[in-house]
Design a protein around this motif. Structure first.
Motif, PDB file in Angstrom:
ATOM      1  N   THR A  27      11.396  -0.398 -14.945  1.00 55.56           N
ATOM      2  CA  THR A  27      12.817  -0.604 -14.647  1.00 55.56           C
ATOM      3  C   THR A  27      13.676  -0.206 -15.838  1.00 55.56           C
ATOM      4  N   ILE A  28      13.244  -0.588 -17.036  1.00 60.07           N
ATOM      5  CA  ILE A  28      13.987  -0.224 -18.251  1.00 60.07           C
ATOM      6  C   ILE A  28      14.082   1.291 -18.380  1.00 60.07           C
ATOM      7  N   GLU A  29      12.981   1.955 -18.148  1.00 61.49           N
ATOM      8  CA  GLU A  29      12.967   3.423 -18.243  1.00 61.49           C
ATOM      9  C   GLU A  29      13.908   4.046 -17.218  1.00 61.49           C
ATOM     10  N   ALA A  60      29.969   0.127  -5.765  1.00 58.81           N
ATOM     11  CA  ALA A  60      28.599  -0.321  -6.053  1.00 58.81           C
ATOM     12  C   ALA A  60      27.719  -0.132  -4.825  1.00 58.81           C
ATOM     13  N   ILE A  61      26.500   0.342  -5.055  1.00 59.78           N
ATOM     14  CA  ILE A  61      25.540   0.596  -3.974  1.00 59.78           C
ATOM     15  C   ILE A  61      24.224  -0.080  -4.333  1.00 59.78           C
ATOM     16  N   ASN A  62      23.640  -0.791  -3.371  1.00 59.85           N
ATOM     17  CA  ASN A  62      22.372  -1.485  -3.594  1.00 59.85           C
ATOM     18  C   ASN A  62      21.193  -0.513  -3.481  1.00 59.85           C
ATOM     19  N   LEU A  63      20.237  -0.664  -4.374  1.00 61.48           N
ATOM     20  CA  LEU A  63      18.989   0.098  -4.322  1.00 61.48           C
ATOM     21  C   LEU A  63      17.866  -0.819  -3.853  1.00 61.48           C
ATOM     22  N   SER A  64      17.066  -0.347  -2.901  1.00 62.36           N
ATOM     23  CA  SER A  64      15.982  -1.164  -2.345  1.00 62.36           C
ATOM     24  C   SER A  64      14.704  -0.975  -3.163  1.00 62.36           C
ATOM     25  N   PRO A  65      13.725  -1.877  -3.035  1.00 60.32           N
ATOM     26  CA  PRO A  65      12.447  -1.717  -3.747  1.00 60.32           C
ATOM     27  C   PRO A  65      11.749  -0.408  -3.424  1.00 60.32           C
ATOM     28  N   ARG A  66      11.802   0.000  -2.157  1.00 59.13           N
ATOM     29  CA  ARG A  66      11.133   1.257  -1.781  1.00 59.13           C
ATOM     30  C   ARG A  66      11.798   2.453  -2.454  1.00 59.13           C
ATOM     31  N   GLN A  67      13.115   2.416  -2.565  1.00 61.15           N
ATOM     32  CA  GLN A  67      13.806   3.504  -3.255  1.00 61.15           C
ATOM     33  C   GLN A  67      13.402   3.558  -4.726  1.00 61.15           C
ATOM     34  N   LEU A  68      13.332   2.396  -5.364  1.00 64.16           N
ATOM     35  CA  LEU A  68      12.986   2.345  -6.785  1.00 64.16           C
ATOM     36  C   LEU A  68      11.579   2.853  -7.048  1.00 64.16           C
ATOM     37  N   ALA A  69      10.728   2.847  -6.019  1.00 66.45           N
ATOM     38  CA  ALA A  69       9.357   3.340  -6.190  1.00 66.45           C
ATOM     39  C   ALA A  69       9.274   4.860  -6.115  1.00 66.45           C
ATOM     40  N   PHE A  93       0.819  -1.212   0.000  1.00 63.89           N
ATOM     41  CA  PHE A  93       0.000   0.000   0.000  1.00 63.89           C
ATOM     42  C   PHE A  93       0.854   1.263   0.000  1.00 63.89           C
ATOM     43  N   LYS A  94       1.957   1.255   0.731  1.00 60.81           N
ATOM     44  CA  LYS A  94       2.794   2.454   0.790  1.00 60.81           C
ATOM     45  C   LYS A  94       3.365   2.802  -0.582  1.00 60.81           C
ATOM     46  N   THR A  95       3.622   1.782  -1.381  1.00 60.89           N
ATOM     47  CA  THR A  95       4.110   2.043  -2.737  1.00 60.89           C
ATOM     48  C   THR A  95       3.053   2.790  -3.548  1.00 60.89           C
ATOM     49  N   ILE A  96       1.788   2.397  -3.380  1.00 58.89           N
ATOM     50  CA  ILE A  96       0.692   3.091  -4.069  1.00 58.89           C
ATOM     51  C   ILE A  96       0.605   4.532  -3.599  1.00 58.89           C
ATOM     52  N   ASN A  97       0.683   4.740  -2.293  1.00 61.46           N
ATOM     53  CA  ASN A  97       0.611   6.094  -1.744  1.00 61.46           C
ATOM     54  C   ASN A  97       1.758   6.961  -2.255  1.00 61.46           C
ATOM     55  N   ASP A  98       2.967   6.385  -2.268  1.00 63.29           N
ATOM     56  CA  ASP A  98       4.142   7.159  -2.666  1.00 63.29           C
ATOM     57  C   ASP A  98       4.159   7.459  -4.160  1.00 63.29           C
ATOM     58  N   SER A  99       3.705   6.510  -4.962  1.00 58.70           N
ATOM     59  CA  SER A  99       3.818   6.671  -6.417  1.00 58.70           C
ATOM     60  C   SER A  99       2.598   7.335  -7.047  1.00 58.70           C
ATOM     61  N   LEU A 100       1.396   7.043  -6.528  1.00 59.15           N
ATOM     62  CA  LEU A 100       0.167   7.562  -7.140  1.00 59.15           C
ATOM     63  C   LEU A 100      -0.501   8.674  -6.340  1.00 59.15           C
ATOM     64  N   GLY A 101      -0.078   8.876  -5.108  1.00 58.11           N
ATOM     65  CA  GLY A 101      -0.635   9.965  -4.320  1.00 58.11           C
ATOM     66  C   GLY A 101      -1.639   9.478  -3.290  1.00 58.11           C
ATOM     67  N   HIS A 102      -1.892  10.343  -2.290  1.00 53.04           N
ATOM     68  CA  HIS A 102      -2.767   9.964  -1.178  1.00 53.04           C
ATOM     69  C   HIS A 102      -4.233   9.861  -1.592  1.00 53.04           C
ATOM     70  N   SER A 103      -4.649  10.599  -2.598  1.00 51.50           N
ATOM     71  CA  SER A 103      -6.055  10.509  -3.023  1.00 51.50           C
ATOM     72  C   SER A 103      -6.356   9.124  -3.577  1.00 51.50           C
ATOM     73  N   VAL A 104      -5.432   8.597  -4.374  1.00 55.14           N
ATOM     74  CA  VAL A 104      -5.606   7.227  -4.879  1.00 55.14           C
ATOM     75  C   VAL A 104      -5.528   6.236  -3.727  1.00 55.14           C
ATOM     76  N   GLY A 105      -4.614   6.481  -2.785  1.00 56.96           N
ATOM     77  CA  GLY A 105      -4.512   5.613  -1.614  1.00 56.96           C
ATOM     78  C   GLY A 105      -5.801   5.573  -0.822  1.00 56.96           C
TER      79      GLY A 105
END
Length: 689
Positions: free
Chosen positions: A570-572, A523-532, A301-313
Motif C-alpha cells: 500500500t505504501i508503495e 474523491a473516488i473509492n478504490l476497491s480491494p480488487r482494484q488495488l490488487a 484465490f482470484k487475487t492470487i491469479n490476478d497478481s501472480l499469474g495462472h501458473s501459480v494459481g
C-alpha cells in the motif's frame, strides 16, 4: 583326409545364423509382453520350432559346405534327432528368457543346458555321416567348441532378455547388432567343432546315398529362410497389432479420464460428481441414511491469479486438492467443479453434527498453513453444507443449496462454514439477479453517479465532492451499493465498474468546467480488487489524461482495513499515485487496525473519520468527543487534513468546528446529488459568493 569348404555355402550358413538370432531376439520381446499364459506357451512352441530349424539349418548348410575326397551323406533318423535337439534348445532359450525374473543362477543353468544341447546337435549331426572308420576328435578343440557353445548360449539368453522391451530407443538396431554377435558365436562354435574332427585316410561315409548335395543345400536354404522370415513377419505383425490395440486402449483410457476426471487436479469432475451424488441419493433413500454435500470456494484465490499469474494459481489449486484429500475420509468423494470450486460428498453420516465436524476438520487442517511439502497454504475455503434429505432430494437442488450456504459463509467473514437454511434461497436468488443485472449494466447505461458535497470546516463553502455510484435496473429497481458492490467484488466486475466511475467522473468535471463552473476536486473509492491490479496507477493515469482532466482534481480513497492488508505494498502504491499527481485519503479511519506506525508512513493527504465516531459525539458525550479530538490532533500532527463523515446534527457540526475539523460531509450539510443538481449547487455558491 584333407577337407575343404564351399565359400558361398559358408556365407549362407552365417546369414542363416544371423537371421535365426535376430528372430530369437524379436520373439523374446514379443512373448515377454503377452498377458495370456496360453498365448505365451503357443508362441514358445511355434517359435522353438522355427528357431530350431534355423539353428539346425545353419549347421546343416555348413556341413553341406564341407567336402572330403569321398562322397558324403547323412543318416535320416540321426539327422532328425539332431533337429530335435535344436528345437529343444530353442524352446529352452525362449522359456528361460520369457520368465518374469531372470536370476543369475537361472541364466547360468539355462546357458549350460542350451550350450550342451546345441553342441549335442552338432556332434549328433556329425554322427549322422556314419563315417568308417569313426571320426577322431581332438580333446582340446572338442572342449573349446562346447565352451563356446555354452558361453554363446549364455550371452544369447542375456541379450535376448536385455533387448526384450520393444519400446526401448533404437531397439531394432540393437537387436541387429546383437544378432551379428550371436551369429559369429554360433558359427564359431560349429567351425571349432569341425576343426576338432579328424577324418582318417581312407574313411568312407556309410550314409552316402548319391543325393545331389547342391539340390539338397538349395532346398534346405529356401525352406529355412521361408520358415524364419514367415516367423519374423508373424512376430512383427502381431507386435504391430498389439501396439495398435494398446494405443487404442490407452486412448480410450485417456478419453475416459478426460470425461470423468479434472485434468489439473486428477479429482472427479462435475459429471462424475453428479453421477455419484445421484447414486448416493438412491442408496440413502433405500437405507434411509444421511449424507452431506460440502461446497467449497477458495477465499482470495482470484487475487492470487490476478497478481501472480495462472501458473501459480494452478499450483495452488493442485496443492489444495491434495491436502483436501487428506482432510476427509477415504470413502468420501472429493471433486472439482471448475475454477476454485470444490465439493466433498460424504455418505453414511450418523448426524448433522458429523457434517459440521467434517467441515471444522477441513478448516482446522487448512489453517495449519505449512504441510509436509513445506509450502505455505495461501488460501482458505468458505464451506456451505447441504444435507440429504432435508435440504433437497435431487442433485441440482443439493448443489444449489450447498452453494447458497457457501456464499452465506463468505458473508459471515470467510474461512468458516454454514449449513443451508431456507432463508438462504431468497438471498441466493437475489444474488443471482444482481449478478445478472451487473453483467449488462455498463453496456445498457444502468449505472449513474451521484456527488455528495464536502464542506470546509470553518463555514459552508464547498471543498469538493465524493463520487457515489448508483444502479437503477428496469426490473429490479434501485439496487444499493451495499448490495451490488460486494457481488461485483467477488465476480471481478468491480475493476471495470471502477474504471467507468473514474472515466465518468472526469467527463463530468470537464462538463462543469465547460459550463463555467469551478473545477471541483472529487474523491473516488478504490476497491480491494482494484488495488490488487498490478497496473492500477498506470490505468488510472491513462483514463484521466484521455479525458483531459488534471490529476490534482482526483482524490482516491482507500479504506483503512484494505490498506493494512498488505501495508508495504500500500505504501508503495500510495507513493506511485502521489508521484503521478493524485491525492490519497484513508477512509473509515478507526474501524480497522489504526496502526500509528503505518499511518505515519502512509503520508496521505486526508484522513476520513468513520461515521461511527461522528455519531458518538452525540451518543457518548465527553468520551466520544475525546476520541474524535484525539484523531484530529493526531492527523494534524502528521500534517494531514481531517474529514468527518456522517454529520447529521447541528450539535455534531458545532463540536467538529470547535475541534478545527478541516472538512465535513453528511446529510445535514448536503445529500448526494445527481450531476445536474450538483452543478446547480455549484452555480448557487458562485452567485452567493
Amino acid at each position: 583326409m584333407q577337407s575343404s569348404y564351399n565359400f558361398w555355402l559358408v556365407a549362407i550358413s552365417f546369414a542363416v545364423a544371423m537371421l535365426a538370432s535376430f528372430t530369437a531376439l524379436d520373439l523374446t520381446g514379443r512373448i515377454f509382453v503377452l498377458a495370456s499364459a496360453r498365448l505365451r506357451q503357443a508362441w514358445r512352441l511355434g517359435g522353438a520350432a522355427a528357431l530350431g530349424v534355423g539353428i539346425w539349418s545353419m549347421h546343416f548348410i555348413a556341413m553341406l559346405a564341407f567336402s572330403l575326397p569321398t562322397p558324403l551323406g547323412y543318416d535320416l533318423p540321426i539327422t532328425a534327432y539332431s533337429l530335435a535337439l535344436a528345437v529343444g534348445a530353442s524352446y529352452l532359450a525362449l522359456f528361460v528368457t520369457t520368465q518374469s525374473r531372470l536370476t543369475f543362477a537361472r541364466l547360468a543353468l539355462g546357458g549350460v543346458l542350451m550350450g550342451c544341447a546345441i553342441a549335442g546337435m552338432h556332434y549328433t549331426g556329425m554322427a549322422a555321416m556314419r563315417m568308417e572308420p569313426g571320426i577322431d576328435y581332438q580333446p582340446a578343440w572338442f572342449a573349446l567348441s562346447i565352451a563356446i557353445a555354452i558361453v554363446a548360449s549364455t550371452a544369447a539368453l542375456w541379450l535376448a532378455r536385455a533387448l526384450s522391451n520393444d519400446e526401448d530407443r533404437f531397439v531394432l538396431h540393437k537387436r541387429l547388432a546383437a544378432a551379428l554377435v550371436m551369429a559369429v558365436a554360433i558359427s564359431g562354435m560349429h567351425y571349432v567343432g569341425m576343426a576338432a574332427a579328424n577324418f582318417p585316410v581312407g574313411s568312407i561315409c556309410g550314409a552316402a546315398n548319391g543325393v545331389n548335395s547342391a539340390w539338397l543345400a538349395t532346398s534346405v536354404i529356401l525352406f529355412t529362410f521361408a520358415i524364419l522370415i514367415v516367423t519374423l513377419m508373424m512376430s512383427r505383425f502381431d507386435a504391430r497389432t498389439s501396439f495398435l490395440s494398446g494405443a487404442v486402449s490407452r486412448l480410450n483410457g485417456q478419453i475416459v479420464r478426460l470425461a470423468t476426471l479434472d485434468t489439473l487436479t486428477g479429482l472427479p469432475n462435475r459429471s462424475t460428481l453428479t453421477e455419484r451424488i445421484d447414486r448416493a441419493i438412491g442408496s440413502a433413500r433405500r437405507q434411509r441414511a444421511l449424507f452431506a454435500i460440502l461446497f467449497m470456494d477458495l477465499d482470495g484465490f482470484k487475487t492470487i491469479n490476478d497478481s501472480l499469474g495462472h501458473s501459480v494459481g494452478d499450483e495452488v489449486l493442485s496443492a489444495f486438492a491434495q491436502r483436501l484429500l487428506q482432510c476427509v475420509r477415504s470413502s468420501d468423494t472429493v471433486a472439482r467443479l471448475g475454477g476454485d470450486e470444490f465439493v466433498v460428498l460424504s455418505e453414511n453420516l450418523p448426524s448433522r453434527e458429523a457434517a459440521g465436524m467434517l467441515a471444522e476438520g477441513v478448516l482446522e487442517r487448512m489453517r495449519q498453513g505449512m504441510w509436509t511439502d513445506s509450502q505455505p497454504l495461501q488460501v482458505m475455503p468458505s464451506i456451505g453444507i447441504a444435507l440429504y434429505p432435508q435440504d433437497g432430494d435431487t442433485v441440482d437442488t443439493l448443489l444449489k443449496h450447498a452453494d447458497a450456504a457457501m456464499y452465506e459463509a463468505k458473508r459471515a467473514g470467510r474461512g468458516t462454514y454454514r449449513f443451508f437454511e431456507r432463508s438462504m434461497n431468497e438471498a441466493a436468488t437475489r444474488t443471482l439477479q444482481i449478478q445478472s443485472a451487473l453483467h449488462d449494466a455498463l453496456a445498457a447505461g444502468h449505472f449513474s453517479l451521484h456527488f455528495q458535497p464536502k464542506f470546509h470546516g470553518k463555514g459552508d463553502s464547498l471543498a469538493g465532492a465524493e463520487a457515489l455510484i448508483r444502479l437503477e435496473h428496469p426490473e429490479l429497481g434501485a439496487i444499493t451499493p451495499l448490495e451490488f458492490i460486494p457481488i461485483a467484488e467477488r465476480s471481478g466486475q468491480i475493476v471495470q465498474i471502477g474504471n467507468w466511475v473514474l472515466r465518468e467522473t472526469c467527463r463530468q468535471i470537464r462538463r462543469w468546467v465547460d459550463e463555467g463552473l469551478p473545477a471541483m476536486k472529487v474523491a473516488i473509492n478504490l476497491s480491494p480488487r482494484q488495488l490488487a491490479q498490478p497496473n492500477l496507477v498506470a490505468m488510472m493515469l491513462e483514463i484521466v489524461r484521455d479525458e483531459g482532466v488534471r490529476c490534482e482534481q482526483i482524490m482516491f480513497e482507500i479504506t483503512e482495513t484494505v490498506a493494512m492488508q498488505d501495508a508495504p505494498r500500500t505504501i508503495e502504491m500510495i507513493r506511485e499515485f502521489q508521484a503521478s499527481g493524485f491525492e490519497i485519503a484513508i477512509d473509515d479511519f478507526g474501524t480497522g487496525y489504526s496502526s500509528l506506525a503505518y499511518l505515519q508512513r502512509f503520508r496521505v493527504k486526508q484522513l476520513k473519520i468513520d461515521r461511527f465516531f461522528t455519531n458518538g459525539l452525540d451518543e457518548h458525550g465527553a468520551e466520544g468527543s475525546a476520541i474524535v479530538s484525539a484523531i484530529i490532533a493526531l492527523a494534524h500532527s502528521l500534517e494531514m487534513d481531517v474529514v468527518a463523515e456522517g454529520v447529521e446534527t447541528e450539535s455534531q457540526l458545532d463540536i467538529l468546528k470547535a475541534m478545527r475539523c478541516d472538512e465535513m460531509q453528511g446529510f445535514l450539510l448536503g445529500k448526494p446529488l445527481n450531476a445536474a443538481d450538483f452543478g446547480a449547487l455549484l452555480r448557487g455558491k458562485m452567485v452567493a459568493a
